[in-house]
Design a protein around this motif. Sequence first.
Motif, PDB file in Angstrom:
ATOM      1  N   LEU A  17       0.925  -1.229   0.130  1.00  0.00           N
ATOM      2  CA  LEU A  17      -0.020  -0.020  -0.039  1.00  0.00           C
ATOM      3  C   LEU A  17       0.911   1.217   0.003  1.00  0.00           C
ATOM      4  O   LEU A  17       1.912   1.250   0.576  1.00  0.00           O
ATOM      5  CB  LEU A  17      -0.944  -0.095   1.270  1.00  0.00           C
ATOM      6  N   PRO A  18       0.528   2.108  -0.677  1.00  0.00           N
ATOM      7  CA  PRO A  18       1.351   3.550  -0.753  1.00  0.00           C
ATOM      8  C   PRO A  18       1.317   4.275   0.791  1.00  0.00           C
ATOM      9  O   PRO A  18       0.419   4.129   1.387  1.00  0.00           O
ATOM     10  CB  PRO A  18       0.392   4.260  -1.512  1.00  0.00           C
ATOM     11  N   SER A  19       2.256   4.865   0.854  1.00  0.00           N
ATOM     12  CA  SER A  19       2.421   5.689   2.185  1.00  0.00           C
ATOM     13  C   SER A  19       2.043   7.143   1.828  1.00  0.00           C
ATOM     14  O   SER A  19       2.856   7.851   1.289  1.00  0.00           O
ATOM     15  CB  SER A  19       3.971   5.608   2.615  1.00  0.00           C
ATOM     16  N   PHE A  20       1.141   7.589   2.503  1.00  0.00           N
ATOM     17  CA  PHE A  20       0.576   9.103   2.456  1.00  0.00           C
ATOM     18  C   PHE A  20       1.449   9.888   3.292  1.00  0.00           C
ATOM     19  O   PHE A  20       1.402  11.027   2.770  1.00  0.00           O
ATOM     20  CB  PHE A  20      -1.063   8.868   2.818  1.00  0.00           C
ATOM     21  N   SER A  21       2.039   9.568   4.256  1.00  0.00           N
ATOM     22  CA  SER A  21       2.897  10.473   4.717  1.00  0.00           C
ATOM     23  C   SER A  21       4.191  10.968   4.159  1.00  0.00           C
ATOM     24  O   SER A  21       4.426  12.137   4.106  1.00  0.00           O
ATOM     25  CB  SER A  21       3.339   9.901   6.439  1.00  0.00           C
ATOM     26  N   LYS A  29      -8.088  17.029   2.035  1.00  0.00           N
ATOM     27  CA  LYS A  29      -8.023  16.878   0.492  1.00  0.00           C
ATOM     28  C   LYS A  29      -8.100  15.420   0.193  1.00  0.00           C
ATOM     29  O   LYS A  29      -8.023  15.404  -1.167  1.00  0.00           O
ATOM     30  CB  LYS A  29      -7.132  17.614   0.025  1.00  0.00           C
ATOM     31  N   ALA A  30      -7.851  14.566   1.057  1.00  0.00           N
ATOM     32  CA  ALA A  30      -7.964  13.212   0.794  1.00  0.00           C
ATOM     33  C   ALA A  30      -9.168  12.436   0.217  1.00  0.00           C
ATOM     34  O   ALA A  30     -10.246  13.048   0.912  1.00  0.00           O
ATOM     35  CB  ALA A  30      -7.406  12.287   1.967  1.00  0.00           C
ATOM     36  N   SER A  31      -9.122  11.847  -0.624  1.00  0.00           N
ATOM     37  CA  SER A  31     -10.395  11.050  -1.411  1.00  0.00           C
ATOM     38  C   SER A  31     -10.608  10.127  -0.195  1.00  0.00           C
ATOM     39  O   SER A  31     -10.278   9.658   0.837  1.00  0.00           O
ATOM     40  CB  SER A  31     -10.059  10.337  -2.550  1.00  0.00           C
ATOM     41  N   LYS A  32     -12.146   9.503  -0.393  1.00  0.00           N
ATOM     42  CA  LYS A  32     -12.501   8.582   0.438  1.00  0.00           C
ATOM     43  C   LYS A  32     -11.772   7.222   0.605  1.00  0.00           C
ATOM     44  O   LYS A  32     -11.718   6.715   1.537  1.00  0.00           O
ATOM     45  CB  LYS A  32     -14.041   8.267  -0.050  1.00  0.00           C
ATOM     46  N   GLN A  34      -8.814   7.114  -0.049  1.00  0.00           N
ATOM     47  CA  GLN A  34      -7.348   7.440   0.593  1.00  0.00           C
ATOM     48  C   GLN A  34      -7.684   7.406   2.037  1.00  0.00           C
ATOM     49  O   GLN A  34      -6.942   6.740   3.031  1.00  0.00           O
ATOM     50  CB  GLN A  34      -6.878   8.765   0.220  1.00  0.00           C
ATOM     51  N   LEU A  35      -8.880   7.661   2.485  1.00  0.00           N
ATOM     52  CA  LEU A  35      -9.141   7.767   4.123  1.00  0.00           C
ATOM     53  C   LEU A  35      -9.375   6.380   4.477  1.00  0.00           C
ATOM     54  O   LEU A  35      -8.792   6.118   5.610  1.00  0.00           O
ATOM     55  CB  LEU A  35     -10.325   8.648   4.149  1.00  0.00           C
ATOM     56  N   ALA A  36      -9.901   5.793   3.705  1.00  0.00           N
ATOM     57  CA  ALA A  36     -10.210   4.242   4.097  1.00  0.00           C
ATOM     58  C   ALA A  36      -8.959   3.409   4.185  1.00  0.00           C
ATOM     59  O   ALA A  36      -8.750   2.683   5.160  1.00  0.00           O
ATOM     60  CB  ALA A  36     -11.189   3.532   2.883  1.00  0.00           C
ATOM     61  N   LEU A  37      -8.098   3.889   3.283  1.00  0.00           N
ATOM     62  CA  LEU A  37      -6.743   3.040   3.367  1.00  0.00           C
ATOM     63  C   LEU A  37      -5.969   3.498   4.570  1.00  0.00           C
ATOM     64  O   LEU A  37      -5.286   2.753   5.299  1.00  0.00           O
ATOM     65  CB  LEU A  37      -5.712   3.344   2.122  1.00  0.00           C
ATOM     66  N   ILE A  38      -6.023   4.695   4.854  1.00  0.00           N
ATOM     67  CA  ILE A  38      -5.397   5.214   6.251  1.00  0.00           C
ATOM     68  C   ILE A  38      -5.840   4.710   7.280  1.00  0.00           C
ATOM     69  O   ILE A  38      -5.066   4.078   8.343  1.00  0.00           O
ATOM     70  CB  ILE A  38      -5.447   6.984   6.310  1.00  0.00           C
ATOM     71  N   GLY A  39      -7.333   4.504   7.566  1.00  0.00           N
ATOM     72  CA  GLY A  39      -7.975   3.790   8.481  1.00  0.00           C
ATOM     73  C   GLY A  39      -7.650   2.216   8.608  1.00  0.00           C
ATOM     74  O   GLY A  39      -7.687   1.784   9.796  1.00  0.00           O
ATOM     75  N   TRP A  40      -7.548   1.675   7.568  1.00  0.00           N
ATOM     76  CA  TRP A  40      -7.126   0.172   7.218  1.00  0.00           C
ATOM     77  C   TRP A  40      -5.676   0.061   7.886  1.00  0.00           C
ATOM     78  O   TRP A  40      -5.609  -0.835   8.798  1.00  0.00           O
ATOM     79  CB  TRP A  40      -7.363  -0.237   5.958  1.00  0.00           C
ATOM     80  N   ARG A  41      -4.828   0.953   7.596  1.00  0.00           N
ATOM     81  CA  ARG A  41      -3.336   0.850   8.100  1.00  0.00           C
ATOM     82  C   ARG A  41      -3.438   1.273   9.492  1.00  0.00           C
ATOM     83  O   ARG A  41      -2.527   0.120  10.064  1.00  0.00           O
ATOM     84  CB  ARG A  41      -2.591   1.759   7.329  1.00  0.00           C
ATOM     85  N   TYR A  42      -4.208   2.044   9.887  1.00  0.00           N
ATOM     86  CA  TYR A  42      -4.044   2.103  11.285  1.00  0.00           C
ATOM     87  C   TYR A  42      -4.555   1.069  12.206  1.00  0.00           C
ATOM     88  O   TYR A  42      -4.317   0.770  13.281  1.00  0.00           O
ATOM     89  CB  TYR A  42      -4.937   3.540  11.765  1.00  0.00           C
TER      90      TYR A  42
END
Length: 50
Positions: A17-21, A29-32, A34-42
Motif C-alpha cells: 500500500l502507498p505511504s501517504f505520509s 483533501k484526501a479522497s474517500k 485514501q481515508l479508507a486506506l489510512i483507516g485500514w493501516r491504522y
Amino acid sequence: MQQSFFKIVAKLNKALLPSFSKKQLDLSKASKLQLALIGWRYYVTTKALG
C-alpha cells in the motif's frame, strides 16, 4: 495467534500500500478511498502492536 496474523498483514500493507505520509497528503483533501486506506493501516497497526 491473532497478533501474529496482524503482524504479517502489517508487513504486507507496508510493502503493497502507498505511504501517504511520505507524499505529505493533506487529510482535508484526501479522497474517500485514501481515508479508507489510512483507516485500514491504522487498524492493522494497532492490532499488531497490541
